[in-house]
Scaffold this motif. Structure first.
Motif, short mmCIF file in Angstrom:
data_model
loop_
_atom_site.label_atom_id
_atom_site.label_comp_id
_atom_site.label_asym_id
_atom_site.label_seq_id
_atom_site.Cartn_x
_atom_site.Cartn_y
_atom_site.Cartn_z
N ASP A 238 -26.72 -43.18 -40.34
CA ASP A 238 -26.84 -44.44 -41.07
C ASP A 238 -27.36 -45.52 -40.13
OD1 ASP A 238 -25.87 -43.23 -43.30
OD2 ASP A 238 -23.84 -44.06 -43.15
N GLY A 239 -28.29 -46.33 -40.63
CA GLY A 239 -28.87 -47.39 -39.82
C GLY A 239 -30.21 -47.04 -39.22
N TYR B 148 -29.17 -45.06 -45.32
CA TYR B 148 -27.72 -45.20 -45.50
C TYR B 148 -27.23 -44.19 -46.53
CZ TYR B 148 -23.17 -47.28 -46.67
OH TYR B 148 -21.84 -47.47 -46.89
N GLN B 149 -26.30 -43.37 -46.16
CA GLN B 149 -25.68 -42.37 -47.04
C GLN B 149 -26.74 -41.50 -47.73
OE1 GLN B 149 -22.93 -44.42 -49.66
NE2 GLN B 149 -21.41 -44.65 -48.03
N TRP C 127 -32.94 -43.91 -48.48
CA TRP C 127 -33.66 -45.03 -47.87
C TRP C 127 -33.62 -46.24 -48.79
CZ3 TRP C 127 -35.09 -45.05 -42.98
CH2 TRP C 127 -35.30 -43.84 -42.32
N PHE D 202 -30.36 -52.59 -49.24
CA PHE D 202 -29.16 -52.32 -48.48
C PHE D 202 -28.65 -53.50 -47.67
CE2 PHE D 202 -30.02 -47.50 -48.38
CZ PHE D 202 -29.08 -47.29 -49.39
N ILE E 153 -28.42 -52.77 -37.71
CA ILE E 153 -27.11 -52.81 -38.36
C ILE E 153 -26.05 -53.49 -37.50
CG2 ILE E 153 -27.53 -50.79 -39.81
CD1 ILE E 153 -25.93 -49.13 -37.82
N TRP F 13 -23.33 -53.58 -46.48
CA TRP F 13 -24.16 -52.64 -47.23
C TRP F 13 -24.18 -52.97 -48.72
CZ3 TRP F 13 -27.33 -49.97 -44.42
CH2 TRP F 13 -26.97 -49.50 -43.16
N LYS F 14 -25.38 -53.07 -49.27
CA LYS F 14 -25.65 -53.24 -50.72
C LYS F 14 -25.22 -54.59 -51.28
CE LYS F 14 -25.16 -48.27 -51.72
NZ LYS F 14 -24.54 -47.27 -52.61
N THR G 298 -32.41 -42.79 -33.58
CA THR G 298 -32.68 -43.78 -34.60
C THR G 298 -34.01 -44.46 -34.40
OG1 THR G 298 -31.59 -45.50 -33.32
CG2 THR G 298 -30.22 -44.25 -34.83
#
Length: 580
Positions: free
Chosen positions: A187-188, A207-208, A211, A253, A267, A274-275, A302
């Motif tokens: 994530d990130g 994330y999860q 994209w 996000f 992040i 998030w969101k 990353t």
């Protein structure tokens, strides 16, 4: 005679027996076929249908259709509600939602998410927004959403998609975990999409297993610097707002990102979580970086780490690297082959610098010119943007920069001003024209000067025009400050006995049209954000302004409450209008 009757009687009995046998065998065949069909041993392929076949008949409570595609399985998504066809907004739209649409239409699974620029904007009602399917629903209307006709969208946010058949004829599978080709990304992780090179584009964050984009509220060069550093792309040249690199799809996000500039990952910067956001995809953030940072010695999963070829181009100009394997956005297979750098599609010839000259475009590896029919400053603005130059100074026709050679590739170009490539503008089609090279079009753009926060903080605000006011100021009166002429500058609004500014959230060319009309100027040439004409002072009066372009005053446009905003003066809106 009697013997003849006996023979006829026997023949009738045999005929009856044959018919009964045929009926019995036919029943057995029908039962067998039915059982096999239920077990899935016999599959009827869509590909066996002919173009003349009737459209797929739906039994859904709220039928769907795809409009303006090459076939019934691609196009803009429309749903039937209370006898009216309407569109679906792309807020929170992702492949799970696309899979439900394709399944409901009998078109397989979602293969690619399109855009209104490809399949056209709809008309009428926008019926659904913030659709959020888990992937198992039988109909799109069963997915969670805001409710019928409840939305905060425009038709340029209409959802479109292309369906495809599942590989190997297998049934649609609903993903509850990240696809294996990207499941190794933490994530990130970041990627840049739709830029002119791999270190430029719309910022997307992982994330999860999905994209998503980053909203441009409070987005500035310090945030861009963290993005470039995380991707191994050197230093930040520019931070973009207002979906400069096109609208993203799916989730938004991150919002109100506020970096110091030294964080190792985006992040790690302060944000709403998030969101959590109040944005649409017309506010997607982007960046331009200097290029690969070749001094980095510690690889990170990353970041985009460049191999010896220094090549990370994909079929959609987006790349992210995890574990040394490049994954592309347009396929679910891992790609390991070396890819070559994309060639430029536009250039300026015979000018005094790289930001002025005769406009030439490339089509099928051939360079050609653009005819000056309908050529104007809005078209020039798109050319300057695509080339990474500054604002458009002039749109020039009649082969001002000399006659070109080769084909004339474009004619009657008519840009709206929001496009980021000239090829996206309306025109007659490649090679269609009624021109000669004496009509070759050209532009003059300002040379791009990198814009840094220090300059923004130290910018000198130019005073408002000093014309003597002979009549009392009225509520809602506007003025433009800091431009080169009276029809250009930072927008300021008079309200409650004082002047204040307008935030650039959701600021676009429709809002600029209203400003230009109210100011007694000509055509709206550009909607400027990020305090393009310098930061103002005092109260920020308006935010999230949404005009349709026909209003006679900004006071008639939709907006959130007066003095309610999440902005600072680094986000003051401005306009450039033509002089009458």
């Amino acid at each position: 005679m009697r013997g003849q009757r006996v023979v006829e009687s026997e023949c009738r009995c045999w005929s009856l027996a044959v018919w009964l046998l045929v009926l019995f065998l036919g029943s057995i065949v029908l039962v067998t076929v039915s059982v096999l069909l239920r077990r899935g041993d016999i599959k009827i392929s869509k590909r066996s249908t002919t173009p003349d076949e009737e459209e797929f008949q739906q039994t859904a409570q709220y039928p769907l259709r795809l409009v303006n595609g090459r076939n019934r399985c691609e196009g803009r998504v429309e749903v039937l509600f209370e006898g009216e066809w309407g569109t679906v907004c792309d807020d929170d739209w992702d492949m799970l939602d696309a899979n439900v649409v394709c399944r409901q239409l009998g078109c397989g699974i979602g293969g690619e998410m399109g855009s209104s620029s490809r399949f056209g904007q709809g008309s009428g009602a926008i019926l659904l927004d913030n659709v959020d399917c888990v992937g198992t629903e039988e109909e799109l209307s069963h997915c969670r959403n805001q409710g019928w006709k409840t939305h905060n969208c425009y038709h340029y946010e209409d959802v479109a998609l292309i369906c495809r058949e599942p590989s190997g004829g297998r049934t649609v599978e609903t993903r509850t975990s990240p696809p294996p080709w990207i499941s190794g990304l933490p994530d990130g992780s970041l990627r840049l999409v739709n830029g002119a090179h791999p270190c430029e584009g719309r910022v997307e964050v992982f994330y999860q297993g999905v994209w998503g984009t980053v909203c441009d509220d409070a987005w500035d060069l310090r945030d861009a610097a963290v993005v470039c550093q995380q991707l191994g792309c050197g230093s930040a040249i520019r931070a973009y707002c207002n979906s400069f690199f096109g609208f993203g799809t799916g989730k938004i996000f991150m919002d109100n990102v506020n970096c110091y500039g030294h964080e190792p990952q985006l992040i790690r910067c302060h944000n709403l979580g998030w969101k959590h956001h109040n944005c649409g995809h017309h506010e997607d953030a982007g960046v331009t970086c200097t290029g690969p940072d070749l001094t980095s010695a510690t690889p990170s999963s990353t970041s985009v780490k460049w191999k010896s070829q220094r090549s990370a181009w994909t079929t959609q100009n987006s790349a992210v690297t995890a574990g040394g394997v490049t994954a592309t956005e347009s396929t679910t297979a891992v790609t390991t082959r070396t890819q070559t750098r994309a060639k430029p599609s536009i250039r300026l010839v015979n000018g005094n610098n790289s930001c002025e000259g005769r406009v030439e475009v490339s089509y099928r590896q051939v360079w050609g010119t653009v005819c000056d029919d309908d050529w104007d400053s809005v078209n020039a603005m798109v050319v300057c943007r695509e080339l990474g130059c500054g604002r458009a100074v002039a749109a020039i026709g009649q082969a001002y920069f000399g006659y070109g050679g080769g084909p004339i590739l474009m004619d009657n170009v008519a840009c709206s001003g929001s496009e980021w490539r000239l090829s996206e503008c309306s025109n007659l089609g490649w090679g269609e024209h009624n021109c000669g090279h004496h009509e070759d079009a050209g532009v003059i753009c300002e040379l791009f000067t990198p814009f840094f926060p220090v300059a923004r903080e130290m910018a000198v605000t130019q005073p408002a025009p000093t014309t003597t006011v002979t009549t009392p100021l009225t509520e809602g009166k506007i003025r433009l400050v800091g431009g080169r002429h009276r029809c250009e500058g930072r927008l300021e609004l008079y309200l409650n006995s004082g002047w204040g500014t307008v935030c650039d959230d959701a600021w676009d060319i429709s809002d600029a049209k209203v400003v230009c009309r109210q100011a007694g100027c000509g055509e709206a040439m550009a909607a400027r954000g990020e305090a393009f004409f310098g930061p103002g002072t005092g109260t920020i009066l308006l935010d999230n302004l949404k005009c349709d372009g026909s209003e006679v005053s900004l006071l008639h446009c939709s907006h959130i409450a007066w003095n309610v905003h999440n902005c600072d003066h680094a986000e003051d809106a401005g306009v450039t209008c033509s002089l009458l």
